[in-house]
Design an enzyme around this catalytic site. Structure first.
Site, PDB file in Angstrom:
ATOM      1  N   ALA A  77      -8.635   0.667   3.954  1.00 18.59           N
ATOM      2  CA  ALA A  77      -9.200   1.211   5.196  1.00 18.59           C
ATOM      3  C   ALA A  77      -8.666   0.516   6.458  1.00 18.59           C
ATOM      4  O   ALA A  77      -8.092   1.173   7.342  1.00 18.59           O
ATOM      5  CB  ALA A  77     -10.724   1.089   5.139  1.00 18.59           C
ATOM      6  N   ASN A  95     -12.266   0.646   9.421  1.00 16.25           N
ATOM      7  CA  ASN A  95     -11.357   1.657   9.989  1.00 16.25           C
ATOM      8  C   ASN A  95     -11.174   1.443  11.489  1.00 16.25           C
ATOM      9  O   ASN A  95     -10.056   1.459  11.997  1.00 16.25           O
ATOM     10  CB  ASN A  95     -11.918   3.066   9.739  1.00 16.25           C
ATOM     11  CG  ASN A  95     -11.663   3.527   8.314  1.00 16.25           C
ATOM     12  OD1 ASN A  95     -10.584   4.018   8.008  1.00 16.25           O
ATOM     13  ND2 ASN A  95     -12.616   3.339   7.431  1.00 16.25           N
ATOM     14  N   ALA A 118     -10.900   5.912  -0.786  1.00 16.58           N
ATOM     15  CA  ALA A 118     -12.276   5.848  -0.291  1.00 16.58           C
ATOM     16  C   ALA A 118     -13.150   5.156  -1.330  1.00 16.58           C
ATOM     17  O   ALA A 118     -13.677   5.803  -2.244  1.00 16.58           O
ATOM     18  CB  ALA A 118     -12.786   7.255  -0.016  1.00 16.58           C
ATOM     19  N   VAL A 173       0.724 -10.366  -1.893  1.00 21.09           N
ATOM     20  CA  VAL A 173       1.111 -11.498  -1.048  1.00 21.09           C
ATOM     21  C   VAL A 173       0.430 -12.738  -1.604  1.00 21.09           C
ATOM     22  O   VAL A 173      -0.789 -12.740  -1.817  1.00 21.09           O
ATOM     23  CB  VAL A 173       0.706 -11.252   0.426  1.00 21.09           C
ATOM     24  CG1 VAL A 173       1.058 -12.452   1.284  1.00 21.09           C
ATOM     25  CG2 VAL A 173       1.384  -9.994   0.947  1.00 21.09           C
ATOM     26  N   CYS A 192     -15.978   4.134  -0.929  1.00 19.50           N
ATOM     27  CA  CYS A 192     -17.340   4.667  -0.769  1.00 19.50           C
ATOM     28  C   CYS A 192     -17.583   5.860  -1.690  1.00 19.50           C
ATOM     29  O   CYS A 192     -18.728   6.180  -2.006  1.00 19.50           O
ATOM     30  CB  CYS A 192     -17.578   5.099   0.675  1.00 19.50           C
ATOM     31  SG  CYS A 192     -17.041   3.883   1.871  1.00 19.50           S
TER      32      CYS A 192
HETATM   33  P1  FAD Z   1     -10.711  -3.097   1.075  1.00 16.07           P
HETATM   34  O1  FAD Z   1     -11.108  -1.681   1.003  1.00 16.07           O
HETATM   35  O2  FAD Z   1     -11.322  -4.059   0.124  1.00 16.07           O
HETATM   36  O3  FAD Z   1      -9.125  -3.171   0.940  1.00 16.07           O
HETATM   37  C1  FAD Z   1      -8.446  -4.380   0.865  1.00 16.07           C
HETATM   38  C2  FAD Z   1      -7.143  -4.126   0.125  1.00 16.07           C
HETATM   39  O4  FAD Z   1      -6.355  -5.307   0.160  1.00 16.07           O
HETATM   40  C3  FAD Z   1      -7.361  -3.800  -1.345  1.00 16.07           C
HETATM   41  O5  FAD Z   1      -6.728  -2.568  -1.651  1.00 16.07           O
HETATM   42  C4  FAD Z   1      -6.723  -4.976  -2.086  1.00 16.07           C
HETATM   43  O6  FAD Z   1      -6.121  -4.589  -3.299  1.00 16.07           O
HETATM   44  C5  FAD Z   1      -5.697  -5.451  -1.083  1.00 16.07           C
HETATM   45  N1  FAD Z   1      -5.342  -6.860  -1.202  1.00 16.07           N
HETATM   46  C6  FAD Z   1      -6.186  -7.925  -1.294  1.00 16.07           C
HETATM   47  N2  FAD Z   1      -5.491  -9.065  -1.381  1.00 16.07           N
HETATM   48  C7  FAD Z   1      -4.176  -8.731  -1.329  1.00 16.07           C
HETATM   49  C8  FAD Z   1      -2.959  -9.480  -1.370  1.00 16.07           C
HETATM   50  N3  FAD Z   1      -2.979 -10.808  -1.477  1.00 16.07           N
HETATM   51  N4  FAD Z   1      -1.797  -8.801  -1.298  1.00 16.07           N
HETATM   52  C9  FAD Z   1      -1.764  -7.446  -1.193  1.00 16.07           C
HETATM   53  N5  FAD Z   1      -2.891  -6.690  -1.157  1.00 16.07           N
HETATM   54  C10 FAD Z   1      -4.077  -7.327  -1.219  1.00 16.07           C
HETATM   55  N6  FAD Z   1     -19.132   1.269   3.238  1.00 16.07           N
HETATM   56  C11 FAD Z   1     -19.828   2.152   4.010  1.00 16.07           C
HETATM   57  O7  FAD Z   1     -19.843   1.996   5.244  1.00 16.07           O
HETATM   58  N7  FAD Z   1     -20.494   3.205   3.450  1.00 16.07           N
HETATM   59  C12 FAD Z   1     -20.503   3.427   2.106  1.00 16.07           C
HETATM   60  O8  FAD Z   1     -21.109   4.403   1.623  1.00 16.07           O
HETATM   61  C13 FAD Z   1     -19.810   2.507   1.273  1.00 16.07           C
HETATM   62  N8  FAD Z   1     -19.804   2.660  -0.064  1.00 16.07           N
HETATM   63  C14 FAD Z   1     -19.117   1.775  -0.838  1.00 16.07           C
HETATM   64  C15 FAD Z   1     -19.153   1.944  -2.223  1.00 16.07           C
HETATM   65  C16 FAD Z   1     -18.482   1.059  -3.033  1.00 16.07           C
HETATM   66  C17 FAD Z   1     -18.544   1.239  -4.529  1.00 16.07           C
HETATM   67  C18 FAD Z   1     -17.737  -0.012  -2.463  1.00 16.07           C
HETATM   68  C19 FAD Z   1     -16.984  -0.963  -3.346  1.00 16.07           C
HETATM   69  C20 FAD Z   1     -17.707  -0.192  -1.093  1.00 16.07           C
HETATM   70  C21 FAD Z   1     -18.399   0.697  -0.272  1.00 16.07           C
HETATM   71  N9  FAD Z   1     -18.412   0.554   1.115  1.00 16.07           N
HETATM   72  C22 FAD Z   1     -19.120   1.429   1.894  1.00 16.07           C
HETATM   73  C23 FAD Z   1     -17.671  -0.545   1.766  1.00 16.07           C
HETATM   74  C24 FAD Z   1     -16.282  -0.072   2.235  1.00 16.07           C
HETATM   75  O9  FAD Z   1     -15.606   0.512   1.157  1.00 16.07           O
HETATM   76  C25 FAD Z   1     -15.503  -1.272   2.777  1.00 16.07           C
HETATM   77  O10 FAD Z   1     -16.187  -1.747   3.916  1.00 16.07           O
HETATM   78  C26 FAD Z   1     -14.078  -0.921   3.138  1.00 16.07           C
HETATM   79  O11 FAD Z   1     -13.374  -0.437   2.028  1.00 16.07           O
HETATM   80  C27 FAD Z   1     -13.365  -2.158   3.668  1.00 16.07           C
HETATM   81  O12 FAD Z   1     -12.023  -1.858   3.902  1.00 16.07           O
HETATM   82  P2  FAD Z   1     -10.937  -3.015   3.956  1.00 16.07           P
HETATM   83  O13 FAD Z   1      -9.619  -2.339   4.182  1.00 16.07           O
HETATM   84  O14 FAD Z   1     -11.329  -4.063   4.915  1.00 16.07           O
HETATM   85  O15 FAD Z   1     -10.978  -3.704   2.531  1.00 16.07           O
END
Ligand code: FAD
Ligand code: NAD
Length: 455
Positions: free
Chosen positions: A12, A310, A42, A82, A44
């Site tokens: 995201a 996002n 997604a 990384v 979520c």
């Molecule tokens: P992430 O989505 O965790 O993405 C981080 C990415 O970094 C991952 O793909 C990971 O593989 C990658 N990564 C990590 N370390 C490394 C590395 N060293 N090298 C390369 N890549 C790496 N939020 C809501 O607001 N409403 C909801 O209904 C909701 N439902 C959810 C349901 C579930 C089951 C889950 C698990 C979460 C939910 N969330 C919800 C939370 C929401 O999904 C997260 O807040 C959001 O995905 C965060 O995005 P992000 O990009 O910061 O992190």
């Protein structure tokens, strides 16, 4: 030479940043590195995939890697992990199927998200025990459900994921048990709201509130014994299940940042300035790995939600592309659908936490109806509203009801952004017609009662 923007983490926040940077600056070289096989998914939607509302896991991919590469000119590299950031050299170390490599950056975004907490329970690595964080976890759960057809599940953790998944498992015809360490499900919503959630959930699942899981023991293939103890008196109990889901919270994924010497906050997530830059110049952070500013307290907090990831990713992308865009403070607005209820929260509803921030909180909880009482389909709704006695400013709200909760919480969230007093909330001119609300919408009703209490 073109300036190079490197993104670590392709979901995201990372892909929002990459996409926005591309829109703002066609000249930038943009490379996004994702350790898994999936990007821009997604998370979520995962409970709804397991439940069967979403047929194909690929439907959860918002934008495919091909679109990123071909239409957005973003060099997205999957299966690229990384393993080190070297700020002095402005390089990172990567492991991929091609081996180890080094990549230089001009600007770097850490968007590594969070990881699931694994509580110290003996036997968590037994077959039939799962967590739910990413697509591979969801696929693993779905595969197990299809292959083994378990009839029962025990969910550890009565928070967001635990409750959404309890609903999903129930709808698949499974018998559900939920173990929650704290005295309430969705504890942070406040006891008045949690009690409604518990009354509802009891119709669908067996609850063990204030209980801790000590051990999971495989008895025979497909059968697990789970040993629990009650927090108050340590009384032990053994329950049987065919499957366990651990949903006991998350922690920010900050290993790379910490090892690079980047400053972390009290919450253990990455601290940034108002543009998302970390304590090391040219390294930014956004999403579930970073702290955010609360609109209510103006202090840094950890609130890992999708819109924040996002939006802040987008802001960082814009800044890196040359158009300085500050991050937006958050109210912490969240909503969960479970069984026949909608449950939502925004701002600060916990009075103890409000006091820690110097407020003198006053709270009311009212019961009302989602439509005019005489209107067919009207359902009960409960609204808690919290304000500061001294300034009469609104601090937060939680709600539970049969319908219309998700949009009503948004009214309060908007009021928090406007730094409204309770009087201002009470005076809002909200839409009314019998199929949608009583004349006094439950939010207005709660504001009126709270005003009375504030004097
Ligand atoms: P992430 O989505 O965790 O993405 C981080 C990415 O970094 C991952 O793909 C990971 O593989 C990658 N990564 C990590 N370390 C490394 C590395 N060293 N090298 C390369 N890549 C790496 N939020 C809501 O607001 N409403 C909801 O209904 C909701 N439902 C959810 C349901 C579930 C089951 C889950 C698990 C979460 C939910 N969330 C919800 C939370 C929401 O999904 C997260 O807040 C959001 O995905 C965060 O995005 P992000 O990009 O910061 O992190
Ligand atoms: P959570 O913090 O919502 O819930 C974890 C629960 O597990 C808490 O109630 C906690 O008291 C309990 N717990 C902790 N240790 C335990 C133990 N040893 N035994 C029993 N219970 C224990 O975390 P989550 O459900 O894993 O969700 C992670 C994050 O994902 C959330 O913080 C939220 O930001 C996000 N999310 C949001 C939504 C939504 O907005 N609808 C849905 C799913 C996930």
């Amino acid at each position: 030479m073109k300036e190079r923007f490197v993104v670590i983490g392709g979901d995201a926040s990372g892909m929002s940043a990459a996409s926005k940077a591309r829109r703002e600056n066609p000249e930038l070289e943009i490379i996004a590195l994702e350790k898994s096989n999936y990007a821009s998914y997604a998370a979520c939607g995962l409970p709804y995939y397991i439940k069967g509302n979403v047929q194909d896991v690929e439907d959860l991919i918002a934008i495919t890697p091909e679109v990123f590469r071909q239409k957005r000119n973003i060099d997205l590299r999957l299966q690229h992990e990384v393993i080190k950031i070297e700020p002095e050299e402005k390089t990172i170390q990567i492991v991929s199927p091609q081996g180890e490599s080094t990549l230089a950056y001009d600007k770097l975004l850490i968007s590594t998200g969070a990881r699931a907490v694994q509580p110290p329970i003996k036997g968590v690595d037994s077959e039939g025990v799962f967590i739910l964080r990413g697509i591979p976890d969801a696929v693993g759960i779905k595969e197990y459900l299809t292959r083994r057809r378990p009839q029962s599940v025990l969910v550890i953790g009565g928070g967001y994921i635990g409750m959404e998944m309890a609903d999903a498992f129930y709808s698949l015809g499974m018998s559900v048990q939920i173990v929650e360490l704290l005295p309430h499900l969705l504890n942070s919503f406040g006891s008045e709201i949690s009690e409604e959630v518990e009354n509802e959930t009891q119709n669908y699942a067996r609850l063990y509130l204030g209980h801790r899981v000590n051990e999971i023991r495989p008895d025979q293939p497909g059968r697990l014994s789970v040993y629990l103890s009650r927090e108050v008196d340590r009384k032990e109990e053994r329950v049987e299940t065919e499957m366990v889901l651990i949903a006991t919270g998350i922690v920010p994924e900050v290993t790379l940042a910490r090892e690079a010497g980047i400053e972390l906050g009290k919450t253990r997530a990455i601290i940034t300035d108002e543009y998302g830059q970390t304590s090391i110049p040219d390294i930014y952070a956004a999403g579930d790995c970073a702290e955010v500013k609360s609109i209510v307290t103006n202090q840094n907090i950890y609130l890992p939600l999708a819109l924040t990831a996002n939006r802040n990713g987008r802001a960082v992308g814009s800044t890196i592309a040359g158009k300085k865009t500050p991050l937006t403070p958050v109210a912490g607005t969240a909503v969960v659908k479970l069984f026949e209820l909608e449950v939502a929260t925004t701002g600060v509803v916990n009075q103890e936490i409000a006091r820690q921030y110097g407020f003198e909180p006053v709270k009311v909880t009212i019961e009302s109806s989602t439509r005019a009482g005489y209107c067919p389909g009207a359902k009960p709704i409960k609204v808690s509203l919290v304000a500061d006695r001294n300034t009469k400013r609104l601090l937060g709200s939680s709600m539970v009801g049969g319908e219309g909760v998700s949009k009503r919480i948004d009214i309060v969230a908007a009021a928090l952004y406007g730094q409204f007093t309770v009087r201002q909330l009470e005076n809002l001119d909200l839409a009314y017609a019998p199929p949608f609300s009583p004349v006094w919408d439950p939010v207005l009703d709660a504001a009126r009662v709270l005003n009375g209490k504030l004097g």
